[in-house]
Design a protein around this motif. Sequence first.
Motif, PDB file in Angstrom:
ATOM      1  N   SER A   6     -42.262 138.574  69.046  1.00 20.16           N
ATOM      2  CA  SER A   6     -40.858 138.155  69.167  1.00 20.16           C
ATOM      3  C   SER A   6     -40.253 137.589  70.342  1.00 20.16           C
ATOM      4  CB  SER A   6     -40.477 139.517  69.098  1.00 20.16           C
ATOM      5  OG  SER A   6     -38.798 139.629  69.951  1.00 20.16           O
ATOM      6  N   ALA A   7     -41.071 137.523  71.616  1.00 21.58           N
ATOM      7  CA  ALA A   7     -40.675 136.530  72.872  1.00 21.58           C
ATOM      8  C   ALA A   7     -41.103 134.843  72.298  1.00 21.58           C
ATOM      9  CB  ALA A   7     -41.132 137.119  73.887  1.00 21.58           C
ATOM     10  N   ILE A   8     -42.245 134.702  72.043  1.00 23.32           N
ATOM     11  CA  ILE A   8     -42.500 133.752  71.911  1.00 23.32           C
ATOM     12  C   ILE A   8     -41.532 132.850  71.030  1.00 23.32           C
ATOM     13  CG2 ILE A   8     -44.031 132.188  70.747  1.00 23.32           C
ATOM     14  CD1 ILE A   8     -46.399 134.244  71.872  1.00 23.32           C
ATOM     15  N   THR A  10     -38.476 133.486  70.069  1.00 21.50           N
ATOM     16  CA  THR A  10     -37.040 133.745  70.998  1.00 21.50           C
ATOM     17  C   THR A  10     -36.798 132.697  72.013  1.00 21.50           C
ATOM     18  OG1 THR A  10     -36.653 135.885  71.047  1.00 21.50           O
ATOM     19  CG2 THR A  10     -35.758 134.942  72.483  1.00 21.50           C
ATOM     20  N   GLU A  11     -38.243 132.468  72.555  1.00 23.47           N
ATOM     21  CA  GLU A  11     -38.363 131.029  73.809  1.00 23.47           C
ATOM     22  C   GLU A  11     -38.380 130.002  72.819  1.00 23.47           C
ATOM     23  OE1 GLU A  11     -37.678 131.104  77.027  1.00 23.47           O
ATOM     24  OE2 GLU A  11     -37.407 132.673  77.053  1.00 23.47           O
ATOM     25  N   TYR A  12     -38.950 129.600  71.753  1.00 20.89           N
ATOM     26  CA  TYR A  12     -39.541 128.357  70.594  1.00 20.89           C
ATOM     27  C   TYR A  12     -37.896 128.360  70.122  1.00 20.89           C
ATOM     28  CZ  TYR A  12     -40.846 125.717  66.920  1.00 20.89           C
ATOM     29  OH  TYR A  12     -40.038 124.777  65.374  1.00 20.89           O
ATOM     30  N   GLN A  54     -50.591 135.147  75.646  1.00 20.79           N
ATOM     31  CA  GLN A  54     -49.441 135.845  76.629  1.00 20.79           C
ATOM     32  C   GLN A  54     -48.893 134.935  77.366  1.00 20.79           C
ATOM     33  OE1 GLN A  54     -52.047 138.098  78.625  1.00 20.79           O
ATOM     34  NE2 GLN A  54     -52.856 139.554  76.289  1.00 20.79           N
ATOM     35  N   ALA A  57     -44.940 132.420  76.043  1.00 25.04           N
ATOM     36  CA  ALA A  57     -43.418 132.601  76.320  1.00 25.04           C
ATOM     37  C   ALA A  57     -43.264 131.385  77.936  1.00 25.04           C
ATOM     38  CB  ALA A  57     -43.067 133.352  77.173  1.00 25.04           C
ATOM     39  N   ARG A  58     -44.019 131.675  78.538  1.00 23.65           N
ATOM     40  CA  ARG A  58     -43.548 130.707  79.978  1.00 23.65           C
ATOM     41  C   ARG A  58     -43.617 128.903  79.407  1.00 23.65           C
ATOM     42  NH1 ARG A  58     -47.963 128.762  83.253  1.00 23.65           N
ATOM     43  NH2 ARG A  58     -49.238 130.344  82.612  1.00 23.65           N
ATOM     44  N   LYS A  61     -41.053 128.269  77.652  1.00 26.37           N
ATOM     45  CA  LYS A  61     -39.759 128.328  78.558  1.00 26.37           C
ATOM     46  C   LYS A  61     -40.156 126.930  79.810  1.00 26.37           C
ATOM     47  CE  LYS A  61     -38.218 131.812  80.326  1.00 26.37           C
ATOM     48  NZ  LYS A  61     -37.431 133.071  80.771  1.00 26.37           N
TER      49      LYS A  61
END
Length: 187
Positions: A6-8, A10-12, A54, A57-58, A61
Amino acid sequence: MARLASAILTEYAVAARKIKDTKNAPEATADASQQLARLVPKRFLTASPWGQLQHFARYLKAITLRLEKYRADPARDAARLAELRPQEQRYWRLVAERKGAVDARMQELRWLLEELRVSFFAQELRTPQPVSVKRLETTRGGFGASWGAPPPPPQKKKRRAFFFFFFSGQPGGPPPPPFPFFFRVFF
């Protein structure tokens, strides 16, 4: 795993939107689009190593931050990209020469390139290990001068033979055998 995905994603979505909305930066947006396509292809969750997932997302970003900073100093972005591009081209040429076969060293190099992008374009996100072009050069040193040179084949170990001659005809000892003994030992 679901939170990470989900975090990946979203950042995508944020990075893809930023690429689409960025005007007057064709070179930076083209590079960011290529990076985005390499990072998040189909089935990226199963194709990427867990340890690197992991950090996705960074990485994503960092794409967004890079495009936000572009307006402030386009010359700096172009200089960093000029420094980074030859490194990436060598890596992807090596992958093509090996027909996609990627070993552990090559994967390490690939993720170091992503960390180098973070350190060049979004320093505030930090990298888990120090990374620079010089460190990348030392890491890729095992690939030969062109990165495409295969490692040298292992040398065949030369066998050395030693011959021992035993004759047990010592005074006071057992009687000598009817013939001398030869032993051949390999090392």
